[in-house]
Design an enzyme around this catalytic site. Structure first.
Site, PDB file in Angstrom:
ATOM      1  N   LEU A  28      10.935 -20.600  -5.493  1.00 54.52           N
ATOM      2  CA  LEU A  28      10.029 -19.648  -4.840  1.00 54.52           C
ATOM      3  C   LEU A  28       8.710 -19.652  -5.612  1.00 54.52           C
ATOM      4  O   LEU A  28       8.726 -19.676  -6.843  1.00 54.52           O
ATOM      5  CB  LEU A  28      10.625 -18.231  -4.885  1.00 54.52           C
ATOM      6  CG  LEU A  28       9.676 -17.081  -4.531  1.00 54.52           C
ATOM      7  CD1 LEU A  28       9.308 -17.114  -3.053  1.00 54.52           C
ATOM      8  CD2 LEU A  28      10.305 -15.725  -4.866  1.00 54.52           C
TER       9      LEU A  28
ATOM     10  N   ASN B 132       1.395   3.319  -3.007  1.00 56.75           N
ATOM     11  CA  ASN B 132       1.901   3.766  -4.323  1.00 56.75           C
ATOM     12  C   ASN B 132       1.310   5.111  -4.730  1.00 56.75           C
ATOM     13  O   ASN B 132       2.018   6.007  -5.183  1.00 56.75           O
ATOM     14  CB  ASN B 132       1.502   2.764  -5.416  1.00 56.75           C
ATOM     15  CG  ASN B 132       2.282   1.480  -5.345  1.00 56.75           C
ATOM     16  OD1 ASN B 132       3.245   1.377  -4.613  1.00 56.75           O
ATOM     17  ND2 ASN B 132       1.861   0.495  -6.116  1.00 56.75           N
ATOM     18  N   GLY B 133      -0.005   5.214  -4.602  1.00 51.93           N
ATOM     19  CA  GLY B 133      -0.695   6.416  -5.064  1.00 51.93           C
ATOM     20  C   GLY B 133      -0.194   7.659  -4.330  1.00 51.93           C
ATOM     21  O   GLY B 133       0.146   8.670  -4.956  1.00 51.93           O
TER      22      GLY B 133
ATOM     23  N   ARG C  28      -5.312  -2.121   8.229  1.00 49.84           N
ATOM     24  CA  ARG C  28      -6.509  -2.921   7.924  1.00 49.84           C
ATOM     25  C   ARG C  28      -6.121  -4.046   6.975  1.00 49.84           C
ATOM     26  O   ARG C  28      -5.039  -4.033   6.391  1.00 49.84           O
ATOM     27  CB  ARG C  28      -7.629  -2.054   7.351  1.00 49.84           C
ATOM     28  CG  ARG C  28      -7.262  -1.280   6.120  1.00 49.84           C
ATOM     29  CD  ARG C  28      -8.474  -0.547   5.519  1.00 49.84           C
ATOM     30  NE  ARG C  28      -8.030   0.385   4.493  1.00 49.84           N
ATOM     31  CZ  ARG C  28      -7.984   1.704   4.630  1.00 49.84           C
ATOM     32  NH1 ARG C  28      -8.384   2.281   5.747  1.00 49.84           N
ATOM     33  NH2 ARG C  28      -7.555   2.471   3.649  1.00 49.84           N
TER      34      ARG C  28
ATOM     35  N   SER D 298      -7.276  -5.659  -5.999  1.00 50.74           N
ATOM     36  CA  SER D 298      -8.399  -6.277  -5.275  1.00 50.74           C
ATOM     37  C   SER D 298      -9.687  -6.152  -6.086  1.00 50.74           C
ATOM     38  O   SER D 298      -9.763  -5.347  -7.028  1.00 50.74           O
ATOM     39  CB  SER D 298      -8.579  -5.590  -3.917  1.00 50.74           C
ATOM     40  OG  SER D 298      -9.118  -4.297  -4.114  1.00 50.74           O
TER      41      SER D 298
ATOM     42  N   ASP E 110       0.828  -1.207   0.000  1.00 49.29           N
ATOM     43  CA  ASP E 110       0.000   0.000   0.000  1.00 49.29           C
ATOM     44  C   ASP E 110       0.867   1.263   0.000  1.00 49.29           C
ATOM     45  O   ASP E 110       1.932   1.293   0.622  1.00 49.29           O
ATOM     46  CB  ASP E 110      -0.911  -0.018   1.243  1.00 49.29           C
ATOM     47  CG  ASP E 110      -2.009   1.033   1.147  1.00 49.29           C
ATOM     48  OD1 ASP E 110      -2.290   1.504   0.023  1.00 49.29           O
ATOM     49  OD2 ASP E 110      -2.572   1.397   2.187  1.00 49.29           O
TER      50      ASP E 110
ATOM     51  N   HIS F  38       2.832   3.726  -8.928  1.00 52.13           N
ATOM     52  CA  HIS F  38       2.720   2.301  -9.257  1.00 52.13           C
ATOM     53  C   HIS F  38       3.993   1.813  -9.950  1.00 52.13           C
ATOM     54  O   HIS F  38       4.473   0.715  -9.695  1.00 52.13           O
ATOM     55  CB  HIS F  38       1.495   2.049 -10.140  1.00 52.13           C
ATOM     56  CG  HIS F  38       0.191   2.291  -9.425  1.00 52.13           C
ATOM     57  ND1 HIS F  38      -0.083   1.727  -8.202  1.00 52.13           N
ATOM     58  CD2 HIS F  38      -0.884   3.058  -9.737  1.00 52.13           C
ATOM     59  CE1 HIS F  38      -1.283   2.122  -7.798  1.00 52.13           C
ATOM     60  NE2 HIS F  38      -1.785   2.940  -8.709  1.00 52.13           N
TER      61      HIS F  38
ATOM     62  N   GLU G 231       1.436 -13.548  11.854  1.00 48.98           N
ATOM     63  CA  GLU G 231       1.959 -12.379  12.564  1.00 48.98           C
ATOM     64  C   GLU G 231       1.832 -11.190  11.619  1.00 48.98           C
ATOM     65  O   GLU G 231       2.169 -11.297  10.439  1.00 48.98           O
ATOM     66  CB  GLU G 231       3.433 -12.587  12.939  1.00 48.98           C
ATOM     67  CG  GLU G 231       3.694 -13.842  13.753  1.00 48.98           C
ATOM     68  CD  GLU G 231       2.950 -13.865  15.099  1.00 48.98           C
ATOM     69  OE1 GLU G 231       2.693 -12.779  15.644  1.00 48.98           O
ATOM     70  OE2 GLU G 231       2.623 -14.970  15.570  1.00 48.98           O
TER      71      GLU G 231
ATOM     72  N   ARG H  64      -0.297   9.544  -9.562  1.00 49.76           N
ATOM     73  CA  ARG H  64      -0.481   8.265  -8.863  1.00 49.76           C
ATOM     74  C   ARG H  64       0.182   7.127  -9.634  1.00 49.76           C
ATOM     75  O   ARG H  64       0.782   6.232  -9.057  1.00 49.76           O
ATOM     76  CB  ARG H  64      -1.981   7.962  -8.691  1.00 49.76           C
ATOM     77  CG  ARG H  64      -2.693   8.841  -7.670  1.00 49.76           C
ATOM     78  CD  ARG H  64      -4.152   8.421  -7.515  1.00 49.76           C
ATOM     79  NE  ARG H  64      -4.283   7.020  -7.168  1.00 49.76           N
ATOM     80  CZ  ARG H  64      -4.183   6.533  -5.923  1.00 49.76           C
ATOM     81  NH1 ARG H  64      -3.968   7.349  -4.908  1.00 49.76           N
ATOM     82  NH2 ARG H  64      -4.306   5.244  -5.696  1.00 49.76           N
TER      83      ARG H  64
HETATM   84  C1  FPP Z   1      -1.928   0.007  -3.421  1.00 52.23           C
HETATM   85  O1  FPP Z   1      -1.469   1.326  -3.323  1.00 52.23           O
HETATM   86  C2  FPP Z   1      -1.331  -0.619  -4.577  1.00 52.23           C
HETATM   87  C3  FPP Z   1      -2.014  -1.172  -5.611  1.00 52.23           C
HETATM   88  C4  FPP Z   1      -3.487  -1.195  -5.669  1.00 52.23           C
HETATM   89  C5  FPP Z   1      -1.309  -1.739  -6.754  1.00 52.23           C
HETATM   90  C6  FPP Z   1      -0.071  -2.521  -6.447  1.00 52.23           C
HETATM   91  C7  FPP Z   1       0.781  -2.507  -7.651  1.00 52.23           C
HETATM   92  C8  FPP Z   1       2.136  -2.489  -7.662  1.00 52.23           C
HETATM   93  C9  FPP Z   1       2.966  -2.597  -6.473  1.00 52.23           C
HETATM   94  C10 FPP Z   1       2.868  -2.339  -8.944  1.00 52.23           C
HETATM   95  C11 FPP Z   1       2.548  -3.326  -9.940  1.00 52.23           C
HETATM   96  C12 FPP Z   1       2.855  -4.700  -9.507  1.00 52.23           C
HETATM   97  C13 FPP Z   1       2.948  -5.704 -10.367  1.00 52.23           C
HETATM   98  C14 FPP Z   1       3.235  -7.056  -9.858  1.00 52.23           C
HETATM   99  C15 FPP Z   1       2.845  -5.495 -11.825  1.00 52.23           C
HETATM  100  P1  FPP Z   1      -2.519   2.520  -3.487  1.00 52.23           P
HETATM  101  O2  FPP Z   1      -2.530   2.897  -4.921  1.00 52.23           O
HETATM  102  O3  FPP Z   1      -3.822   2.117  -2.904  1.00 52.23           O
HETATM  103  O4  FPP Z   1      -1.828   3.619  -2.642  1.00 52.23           O
HETATM  104  P2  FPP Z   1      -2.530   4.785  -1.831  1.00 52.23           P
HETATM  105  O5  FPP Z   1      -3.127   4.155  -0.592  1.00 52.23           O
HETATM  106  O6  FPP Z   1      -1.409   5.689  -1.498  1.00 52.23           O
HETATM  107  O7  FPP Z   1      -3.559   5.412  -2.723  1.00 52.23           O
END
Ligand code: FPP
Length: 224
Positions: free
Chosen positions: A122, A14-15, A178, A57, A12, A29, A191, A25
Site C-alpha cells: 500500500l 476533528n475540531g 467542498r 493544507s 474533516d 485531532h 467519484e 479541538r
Molecule cells: C480537518 O479537520 C483535519 C485536519 C486539518 C487535520 C487532520 C489530522 C488528523 C486526522 C490527525 C493527524 C493525522 C496524522 C496522519 C498524524 P478540522 O480541524 O478542520 O475540523 P473542523 O472542520 O471540525 O474544524
C-alpha cells in the site's frame, strides 16, 4: 464492479468533534489519528494500492500556532512509533506538499520516505503543507523552463503525484461539500462521496459502505 486502486480522503471534522466531546479541538485531532489507523488497516483488507490523506493544507497555516504545533507533534510521535511497523507491513509512505516544517520533523519525514521507498503493498500519500493550486503553478513553471510541449501528460509529470494513478474515489467527512484546494487536477473524474460523520466518528463500517456503493456506480468517463 469498478476496480478501486486509489482512495483519497479529506479528513474533516476533528475540531468540531473535539470541541463537542472534549472541549478541545486538539483532542479531536488525537481521535482523528485513531481513525487514520483504522482506515489504513481497512484499506489493506480491501486490497487498495493507494491511499491519499489530506492532513495539512497550505491554508491550515492560518490556524492558531498551538493547534499547528499540536498537529505536527502528533505526526512526529506517530512516525516515531509506527514507521517500523508500517515498513514491516510493506507500506510505503510518500509526502505530497512542501516539506518545510521544523528540522526534526523534516528529517523524520525524509527518513520515513526513504525507509519505505521500495514497499509496494500500500502507498500512503500524506498531503502535508499541500495546496493544489500552487502544485499546478509550480508544474507549469517547470514545464515552461524545460521547454516541454504543453499537454496533459507533460503537465502531469511535474505534479507531486507523478506516477500515482488518479484517485478513483474521494471521501470527505464532516458534512461539508467542498474540495478545499485538494488534488483539483487529479480528481477530474473521481467519484465523490460526502459523509455527514465527523472524521473521528468515521469507522470501518462506514468506509466499507462507501466502497461498496462506489463499486456499483456506472463510471462513464465521458462516454455513454
Ligand atoms: C480537518 O479537520 C483535519 C485536519 C486539518 C487535520 C487532520 C489530522 C488528523 C486526522 C490527525 C493527524 C493525522 C496524522 C496522519 C498524524 P478540522 O480541524 O478542520 O475540523 P473542523 O472542520 O471540525 O474544524
Amino acid at each position: 464492479m469498478n476496480p478501486l486502486k486509489h482512495v483519497a480522503i479529506i479528513m474533516d471534522g476533528n475540531g468540531r468533534w473535539g470541541l463537542r466531546y472534549k472541549n478541545s479541538r486538539n483532542a479531536g485531532h488525537k481521535a482523528g489519528l485513531s481513525t487514520v489507523e483504522k482506515i489504513i488497516k481497512e484499506t489493506i483488507k480491501n486490497k487498495i494500492k493507494f491511499l491519499t490523506l489530506y492532513a495539512f493544507s497550505t491554508e491550515n497555516w492560518r490556524r492558531p500556532k498551538t493547534e499547528i504545533n499540536y498537529l505536527f507533534k502528533l505526526l512526529e510521535n506517530f512516525l516515531k512509533d509506527k514507521i517500523e511497523d508500517l515498513n514491516k507491513q510493506n507500506i510505503r509512505l510518500k509526502i505530497i506538499g512542501i516539506k518545510s516544517f521544523y528540522p526534526k520533523l523534516n528529517k523524520l519525514l525524509d527518513i520515513s520516505e526513504k525507509k519505505t521507498f521500495k514497499n509496494n503493498k500500500l502507498q500512503i500519500n500524506l498531503a502535508l503543507n499541500y495546496g493544489s493550486k500552487s502544485e499546478l503553478v509550480n508544474a507549469c513553471k517547470v514545464l515552461v523552463k524545460n521547454k516541454d510541449k504543453i499537454n496533459e501528460s507533460n503537465l502531469t509529470k511535474y505534479l507531486q503525484t507523478e506516477g500515482i494513478p488518479d484517485p478513483d474515489l474521494l471521501i470527505r467527512t464532516g458534512n461539508t461539500k467542498r474540495l478545499s484546494n485538494f488534488l483539483l487536477w487529479q480528481l477530474a473524474y473521481s467519484e465523490i462521496f460526502f459523509e455527514k460523520k465527523l472524521w473521528p466518528d468515521f469507522n470501518e463500517k462506514d468506509y466499507n459502505k462507501v466502497i461498496k456503493n462506489f463499486k456499483k456506480i456506472k463510471r462513464n468517463f465521458g462516454k455513454i
